[in-house]
Write an enzyme that holds these catalytic residues in place. Structure first.
Site, PDB file in Angstrom:
ATOM      1  CG  HIS A   1      40.092 -37.783  52.374  1.00 30.06           C
ATOM      2  ND1 HIS A   1      40.479 -36.580  51.929  1.00 30.06           N
ATOM      3  CD2 HIS A   1      40.669 -37.433  53.645  1.00 30.06           C
ATOM      4  CE1 HIS A   1      41.208 -35.913  52.498  1.00 30.06           C
ATOM      5  NE2 HIS A   1      41.607 -36.541  53.583  1.00 30.06           N
TER       6      HIS A   1
ATOM      7  CD1 TRP B   1      39.411 -42.115  43.565  1.00 30.90           C
ATOM      8  CD2 TRP B   1      40.805 -41.828  41.720  1.00 30.90           C
ATOM      9  NE1 TRP B   1      38.814 -42.949  42.129  1.00 30.90           N
ATOM     10  CE2 TRP B   1      39.755 -42.863  41.354  1.00 30.90           C
ATOM     11  CE3 TRP B   1      41.866 -41.724  41.014  1.00 30.90           C
ATOM     12  CZ2 TRP B   1      39.696 -43.201  39.875  1.00 30.90           C
ATOM     13  CZ3 TRP B   1      41.841 -42.449  39.665  1.00 30.90           C
ATOM     14  CH2 TRP B   1      41.098 -42.983  39.194  1.00 30.90           C
ATOM     15  CG  HIS B   2      41.236 -37.645  48.139  1.00 36.49           C
ATOM     16  ND1 HIS B   2      40.181 -36.783  48.782  1.00 36.49           N
ATOM     17  CD2 HIS B   2      41.003 -37.337  46.955  1.00 36.49           C
ATOM     18  CE1 HIS B   2      39.491 -36.018  48.145  1.00 36.49           C
ATOM     19  NE2 HIS B   2      40.034 -36.306  46.630  1.00 36.49           N
ATOM     20  CB  SER B   3      46.514 -42.387  48.725  1.00 34.63           C
ATOM     21  OG  SER B   3      45.499 -43.356  47.985  1.00 34.63           O
ATOM     22  CG  LEU B   4      46.716 -37.756  52.286  1.00 31.77           C
ATOM     23  CD1 LEU B   4      45.211 -38.087  52.522  1.00 31.77           C
ATOM     24  CD2 LEU B   4      46.966 -36.256  52.961  1.00 31.77           C
TER      25      LEU B   4
END
Length: 651
Positions: free
Chosen positions: A313, A560-563
């Site tokens: 994000h 910090w929203h790694s997917l």
């Protein structure tokens, strides 16, 4: 406690999902030996973890912070005007839950339904969402849980400026709701909940809830910190039979690799996150055979999807001056010794009511554009809207939130008080990748964050910057803009940010913006600020829009929203794991973390990582013939003595 050379289950990675899996399985059967291997330090009783209000330190890349590993784009990006993105990854037990912003949000129901995998629809997962929550806010919907290990509340205090934000948001068409985390609301504002226990004032992290609580009562969960998993070991039938790990150290240190072997009798679970799990798979021989052959890594299973389709994000922030009477954390963040002493003493005395028992992110919204706004957002985003958002009314396009203080280096700011407006893009169309460049676990991987490499992502960020700016201008506390933290508009543009000093702002807006308009007090000669029109929406030209896009390219960063990178979908479609999280072409090996997401999730991802962990724990337990158990809670909400770990039985 000594570490055995052989256990039943090895969990590689002690982030939120890994903590859930290890804790749930170990508690389910006291005879089952579970080892949890974590690359970072133990978070237990760490004041930099459990005191919520000092989380900002964990975000800094200053040579002191060792709680995060920083991944930097290997190559400069033309989409970011020559910049390299920096993506931090938690390096501590509990993962992001130990150091994150503590913002509680949840994905929309359609996000999970979009996975199109058996057992993963929102209705399937709702019982697990409830199972993990100890929800401490009033609400009128039935999607929350109240007996779980993870506390969610408003924190110790809610700054009054949050109500100012909600009123101003309503003025631009964003209605107030008591709960927009109900899986369906996509356009509304609320008092933002936090992963903070309102009865103890402490951060609610996954390791405290799921790992320490079990280790306090049982001796079958073995924790190995400061150890980086290098690779998975397979037998001749591609069955995972153990792992090797190496001491964690500086990523640039390419010293000789000294591996320690631990055998697994029943299962290996990879939970090293979106950036860590694909590297372990590739070093183990699971990945694109062409890449592995080049690196002289024996191929166990040719799975080209490993490391692909990285997602995140994106956020931008803008800063606004507020009145001197506004309660903010600026003096604390600025390093004022008296203020810091006062706030720390307050936390030690009454943490459940303290200002440091908050993250100062007290209000926010989810928004979707109107038809008129869509018409201005350009063909690339409109095509994405028609394909992705139009028929899914529960999906917000953007998040926005207010921080009671300047999220910036205060040494570089003029004196005064500020609020920061964050804009978050929840469903970027851009994609990146990560791949190992060596079998050596200390060698940096190739990383391309992919930030903004799809043009459709500029329009929603541009739109939300305008929306949060209109909210700020309508707040009673508003005293002007900090031009250095806004796009570089032409000085003659009506959109130009007005960088006025605090004294001028006080003279110009003596009683706050809204009061001044209503009372007709505008008689200052500083009419250049156009106070008479400040309550009307700013009009932007094409040149202004380009200035915003340039600012986005220069300043957009990770949340910090790694997917992604190990997607749960059919192998022929680039998938890495199946619906039961089994890695294709292997046995007794599962991935249980956010790398398995085949599509994005519109949320701060801690809630989703916990949920994937709960689902993964169920799947592993079923494979092992175990039944998870959930004991009665301990005495509820018992205060935790200062300086002692906030343990709570997993349940």
């Amino acid at each position: 406690m000594g570490h055995p050379e052989e256990v039943d289950v090895i969990v590689c990675g002690g982030g939120p999902a890994g903590s859930v899996v290890a804790g749930r399985l170990a508690y389910a059967d006291p005879t089952l030996k579970v080892m949890l291997i974590e690359g970072g330090a133990n978070n237990r009783d760490d004041p930099w973890v459990y005191r919520p209000g000092i989380y900002v330190r964990n975000m800094q890349r200053d040579g002191i912070n060792d709680k995060a590993t920083f991944y930097v784009d290997t190559q400069k990006s033309s989409h970011l005007r020559g910049r390299r993105s920096i993506v931090p990854c938690a390096n501590i037990l509990g993962g992001g839950s130990s150091i994150n912003f503590q913002m509680y949000t949840r994905a929309s129901a359609s996000d999970w339904d979009d996975f199109k995998m058996e057992g993963w629809k929102a209705d399937d997962l709702l019982p697990l969402m409830k199972r993990l929550e100890n929800y401490q806010k009033p609400t009128n919907n039935d999607t929350h849980g109240y007996d779980g290990p993870i506390a969610i509340s408003n924190g110790g205090q809610v700054q009054p400026v949050a109500q100012d934000f909600l009123r101003a948001s309503h003025a631009i068409g964003v209605p107030f709701s008591d709960d927009i985390q109900d899986l369906k609301t996509a356009h509304g504002a609320e008092i933002w909940a936090k992963y903070i226990n309102r009865h103890t004032g402490r951060r609610s992290d996954a390791a405290t809830a799921y790992v320490h609580s079990v280790m306090d009562t049982q001796n079958n969960l073995f924790l190995r910190c400061n150890a980086r998993v290098s690779r998975v070991l397979f037998d001749a039938n591609n069955k995972a039979v153990g792992v090797t790990y190496v001491p964690s150290r500086n990523r640039a240190n390419n010293a000789d690799v000294v591996e320690t072997i631990v055998k697994a009798r029943k299962m290996v679970v990879l939970s090293s996150g979106t950036l860590g799990t694909p590297q372990i798979l590739e070093r183990s021989g699971v990945g694109n055979a062409e890449l592995l052959n080049k690196l002289n890594i024996p191929v166990v299973s040719d799975v080209p999807g490993v490391g692909e389709e990285y997602q995140d994000h994106y956020t931008t922030l803008s800063i606004y001056r507020v009145s001197n009477e506004t309660q903010t954390l600026d003096d604390f963040l600025r390093g004022d010794k008296d203020t810091q002493k006062e706030l720390f003493a307050e936390w030690e005395t009454s943490p459940e009511k303290a200002r440091l028992s908050s993250n100062a992110i007290d209000a926010g919204f989810k928004i979707r554009p109107t038809e008129a706004e869509l018409a201005e957002m350009g063909p690339e985003f409109n095509a994405l809207w028609d394909r992705y958002f139009k028929d899914k009314p529960d999906k917000p396009v953007m998040f926005g939130s207010i921080v009671g203080g300047a999220y910036a280096d205060h040494a570089l700011l003029p004196p005064g008080k500020y609020v920061t407006m964050f804009q978050y893009l929840e469903y970027p169309a851009s994609r990146g990748k990560i791949h190992v460049q060596s079998a050596n676990p200390y060698v940096e991987p190739f990383f391309d964050s992919g930030f903004m490499n799809n043009k459709a992502d500029f329009a929603p960020i541009r739109w939300s910057y305008k929306k949060t700016r209109e909210v700020a201008r309508r707040m009673d506390a508003f005293r002007g803009e900090l031009a250095s933290h806004h796009p570089r508009f032409h000085p003659d543009s009506p959109a130009a940010a007005r960088d006025i000093d605090l004294q001028t702002a006080k003279e110009l807006l003596p009683n706050g913006l809204t009061v001044g308009i209503h009372m007709g007090t505008w008689h200052s000669p500083s009419e250049a600020y156009d106070a008479a029109k400040v309550h009307e929406d700013i009009k932007y030209t094409a040149e202004d829009d380009q200035a915003i896009d340039d600012w986005i390219a220069d300043h957009v960063e990770t949340t910090w929203h790694s997917l992604g990178t190990c997607a749960m979908k059919p192998r022929a479609q680039g998938g890495v794991v199946d619906a039961r999280l089994n890695v294709y072409g292997t046995q007794n090996l599962k991935c249980v973390d956010l790398s398995i997401c085949p599509d994005n999730l519109g949320t701060n991802t801690y809630s989703s990582a916990l949920l994937v962990g709960e689902k993964g724990a169920d799947l592993v337990a079923e494979d092992l013939g175990l039944k998870l158990r959930f004991p009665h809670a301990p005495v509820p909400h018992a205060p935790v003595p200062i300086g002692k770990p906030a343990t709570q039985l997993v349940r």
